[in-house]
Design an enzyme around this catalytic site. Structure first.
Site, mmCIF file in Angstrom:
data_model
loop_
_atom_site.group_PDB
_atom_site.id
_atom_site.type_symbol
_atom_site.label_atom_id
_atom_site.label_comp_id
_atom_site.label_asym_id
_atom_site.label_seq_id
_atom_site.Cartn_x
_atom_site.Cartn_y
_atom_site.Cartn_z
ATOM 1 N N LYS A 113 0.830 -1.210 0.000
ATOM 2 C CA LYS A 113 0.000 0.000 0.000
ATOM 3 C C LYS A 113 0.865 1.259 0.000
ATOM 4 O O LYS A 113 0.638 2.176 -0.786
ATOM 5 C CB LYS A 113 -0.950 -0.003 1.202
ATOM 6 C CG LYS A 113 -1.897 1.188 1.227
ATOM 7 C CD LYS A 113 -2.799 1.169 2.469
ATOM 8 C CE LYS A 113 -3.809 0.051 2.432
ATOM 9 N NZ LYS A 113 -4.781 0.122 3.537
ATOM 10 N N GLU B 179 10.129 -5.849 3.758
ATOM 11 C CA GLU B 179 10.333 -7.138 3.102
ATOM 12 C C GLU B 179 9.979 -7.062 1.617
ATOM 13 O O GLU B 179 10.726 -7.550 0.752
ATOM 14 C CB GLU B 179 9.478 -8.226 3.786
ATOM 15 C CG GLU B 179 9.799 -8.473 5.239
ATOM 16 C CD GLU B 179 8.956 -7.643 6.193
ATOM 17 O OE1 GLU B 179 8.797 -8.066 7.351
ATOM 18 O OE2 GLU B 179 8.444 -6.579 5.769
ATOM 19 N N GLY C 149 -5.206 -5.607 5.392
ATOM 20 C CA GLY C 149 -4.391 -6.528 4.608
ATOM 21 C C GLY C 149 -4.930 -7.941 4.564
ATOM 22 O O GLY C 149 -4.980 -8.573 3.504
ATOM 23 N N ARG C 150 -5.353 -8.461 5.707
ATOM 24 C CA ARG C 150 -5.811 -9.854 5.751
ATOM 25 C C ARG C 150 -7.219 -10.029 5.185
ATOM 26 O O ARG C 150 -7.716 -11.143 5.112
ATOM 27 C CB ARG C 150 -5.722 -10.383 7.176
ATOM 28 C CG ARG C 150 -6.478 -9.567 8.212
ATOM 29 C CD ARG C 150 -6.050 -9.962 9.625
ATOM 30 N NE ARG C 150 -6.651 -9.140 10.658
ATOM 31 C CZ ARG C 150 -6.179 -7.972 11.056
ATOM 32 N NH1 ARG C 150 -5.110 -7.460 10.468
ATOM 33 N NH2 ARG C 150 -6.762 -7.294 12.027
ATOM 34 N N GLU D 1 -4.271 -12.610 13.856
ATOM 35 C CA GLU D 1 -3.958 -11.183 13.785
ATOM 36 C C GLU D 1 -5.187 -10.351 14.123
ATOM 37 O O GLU D 1 -5.069 -9.240 14.642
ATOM 38 C CB GLU D 1 -3.443 -10.818 12.386
ATOM 39 C CG GLU D 1 -2.746 -9.460 12.332
ATOM 40 C CD GLU D 1 -1.969 -9.247 11.047
ATOM 41 O OE1 GLU D 1 -0.741 -9.492 11.043
ATOM 42 O OE2 GLU D 1 -2.585 -8.845 10.038
ATOM 43 N N HIS E 31 -1.410 -38.686 9.592
ATOM 44 C CA HIS E 31 -0.163 -39.386 9.884
ATOM 45 C C HIS E 31 0.833 -38.465 10.568
ATOM 46 O O HIS E 31 2.040 -38.755 10.582
ATOM 47 C CB HIS E 31 0.408 -39.967 8.596
ATOM 48 C CG HIS E 31 -0.442 -41.048 8.005
ATOM 49 N ND1 HIS E 31 -0.253 -42.387 8.285
ATOM 50 C CD2 HIS E 31 -1.521 -40.983 7.191
ATOM 51 C CE1 HIS E 31 -1.157 -43.098 7.637
ATOM 52 N NE2 HIS E 31 -1.946 -42.273 6.975
ATOM 53 N N LYS F 20 8.928 -4.551 14.244
ATOM 54 C CA LYS F 20 9.406 -3.854 13.036
ATOM 55 C C LYS F 20 10.332 -2.697 13.406
ATOM 56 O O LYS F 20 11.383 -2.488 12.786
ATOM 57 C CB LYS F 20 8.219 -3.320 12.238
ATOM 58 C CG LYS F 20 7.398 -4.377 11.510
ATOM 59 C CD LYS F 20 6.293 -3.710 10.720
ATOM 60 C CE LYS F 20 5.450 -4.709 9.963
ATOM 61 N NZ LYS F 20 4.374 -4.037 9.193
#
Length: 548
Positions: A206, A212, A267-268, A353, A384, A512
């Site tokens: 944004k 990152e 964001g999510r 979050e 398993h 951050k």
């Protein structure tokens, strides 16, 4: 404002758990032949069976009373009506507007946002068409064969999950890849087999400042320019999903190829926006619209259905029942569809979050459990790996099983075997197997009495482990959209009842900030004062060995 656990409805549920904790689900089925029918719902092409839970109609009624006490319906209307329910950031929460296929006006500060949303969708449709038909070419005139989405968090998890889920709708002529981790290995391994002249990058940030994402984007640009040797190539091989035109331009991207979104898109919850550009490129714009339509169908149900017959509300209330009254700390999401392999990770962010909060909207510390740890893997791999703990461990792990009646890949008898495990696991978790039953089975197999008596303890299963089952006819864009929206509204339901703000994420900020301070120290090769002894020693060791 009183905390929710101080309400009479909460206290009534505490007393009710004392009555329910020794109840056996098998007995509830035996007493009520219509239990499975009465505890099932079919909405937006999804079928939910929630009968294998430690609940009765009285339990559900008490849970609904709690939802009514906190005005869940009112909060739902406020969200859909664009009120600033994200109170710590004074923002509306409008992922529902992004898939508002009714096109009803949605007013933010008196302005209808639907024309803006539709304009971005129209630009996405045009761009997707140009890339998929080959009209858009790379700098050397070659057709684009590979899309690399560079983002992190919601800018990565949502599109990545959906593209994997809808792989049967994709074409081999256009492949989509995802890079998120700032570990250089992620980018290197992704691009090493790609042809720079045929690769298009989507940089999703944004602000166009996310550390990152921009680190990866800069290295991707270097990789491209090393091959093509022309700065002008960037504009043909990079597009942006951002709102920062100045930084996009400085990077070398033409702002005509910048797709915006809004601060009321978390964001999510953003895959429905231009963040979903890689989805539309992968499956085509028409199928991206089908995804929006499926979510909209679930939105309409959530907004209008009575609480007692509301699929997201019921899932939210049942989850809250286990978290707050039964002491369950985790929730497993177990998709019996390989295409949904990234769904648990996607829901980890969506749930943890959103509801991993320790204070109410008013800033008051809570003294009750909020968000559970969400985790899972696809069946039958999970069987398993960790199902042993769910079956015979000492803690309750409520689980959602998600499956399809038809597979996109009907290979021999694979799918019947696959889904036989789906049904068998939920039945086994509910029924269990008592000591006497295990003992009788071994005696029938000819096992000596002494050994059988010993092993029967190990072969006994307590049962009474709760599960929800979600079935769909087939995993399609529509059913996937409905499924994602179902979980979004489940998260919202729980957040409202707990009294927390599900739409901020301040907890990710401190790390951050500290990382930026430490990065400067690493670059300088010297650790400054202010760190704890452990961090200081680790940093000094890292710097010494890196520079040595």
């Amino acid at each position: 404002m009183a905390l929710v656990n101080e309400t009479p409805q909460w206290k009534a549920l505490q007393g009710h758990w004392d009555e329910m904790k020794e109840v056996r689900m098998a007995d509830l089925f035996a007493k009520d032949p219509h239990r499975a029918r009465d505890m099932s719902l079919s909405i937006a092409r999804l079928h939910l069976d929630y009968s294998k839970n430690l609940i009765t109609q009285e339990t559900l009624a008490k849970l609904v009373d709690l939802a009514e006490a906190v005005d869940l319906k009112g909060w739902t209307r406020r969200m859909f009506n664009a009120e600033a329910i994200n109170n710590t950031e004074q923002r509306a929460v409008l992922h529902t507007a992004l898939r508002n296929r009714s096109n009803r006006p949605v007013l933010v500060d008196g302005v209808d946002v639907m024309p803006q949303i539709n304009a971005v969708l129209a630009r996405m449709e045009s761009f997707v068409g140009r890339v998929r038909t080959g009209e858009w070419t790379g700098h050397t005139g070659e057709r684009i064969t590979d899309i690399v989405n560079i983002g992190i968090g919601g800018s990565n998890l949502g599109p990545k999950m959906v593209c994997a889920a809808l792989a049967p709708y994709q074409t081999e002529s256009l492949r989509v890849h995802f890079v998120s981790n700032v570990d250089g290995t992620h980018l290197v391994e992704t691009v090493q087999s790609l042809n720079p002249a045929k690769t298009l990058f989507i940089v999703a940030s944004k602000t166009f400042t996310t550390q990152e994402t921009m680190t990866n984007a800069t290295s991707a640009r270097d990789w491209l320019l090393t091959a093509l040797q022309d700065r002008e190539a960037v504009a043909r091989h990079f597009v942006a999903v951002s709102t920062n035109a100045a930084r996009v331009t400085a990077f070398g991207i033409d702002t005509a190829n910048m797709f915006g979104f809004w601060d009321w898109v978390g964001g999510r919850y953003s895959l429905w926006s231009s963040i979903g550009l890689p989805i539309a490129l992968a499956v085509g714009f028409d199928r991206f619209v089908e995804l929006l339509e499926g979510a909209h169908a679930m939105d309409e149900h959530f907004l209008n259905a009575d609480l007692a017959q509301n699929m997201p509300v019921i899932l939210g209330l049942i989850g809250l029942w286990y978290a707050n009254f039964a002491g369950a700390c985790t929730h497993a999401v177990l998709p019996y569809d390989q295409s949904l392999r990234f769904l648990p990770a996607y829901l980890q962010q969506g749930d943890m979050e959103s509801n991993g909060k320790g204070v109410t909207r008013a800033g008051v510390a809570v003294d009750y459990t909020t968000g559970p740890v969400v985790w899972g893997e696809p069946g039958t791999d999970g069987q398993h790996a960790f199902y042993q703990l769910i079956h015979q461990g000492t803690q309750m792990v409520p689980a959602d099983f998600i499956g399809a009646i038809h597979s996109h890949n009907e290979l021999g008898d694979h799918h019947p075997k696959f889904m036989a495990n789906f049904f068998a696991q939920t039945e086994a978790l509910m029924r269990g197997r008592g000591y006497e039953e295990a003992l009788a089975e071994m005696r029938a197999e000819g096992v000596e009495d002494e050994q059988a008596s010993l092993l029967a303890h190990h072969r006994s299963f307590p049962g009474n482990r709760p599960t929800n089952s979600i079935l769909m006819e087939r995993l399609t864009p529509h059913t996937l959209g409905a499924l994602i929206a179902l979980y979004e509204h489940r998260i919202f339901t729980q957040g409202i009842i707990w009294g927390i703000n599900s739409f901020d994420q301040w907890g990710v900020e401190l790390g951050k900030k500290l990382a930026n301070v430490i990065l400067d120290e690493i670059k300088m090769g010297k650790v400054k004062a202010g760190h704890d002894a452990s961090t200081r020693a680790l940093l000094e060791r890292f710097i010494a060995h890196r520079n040595g």
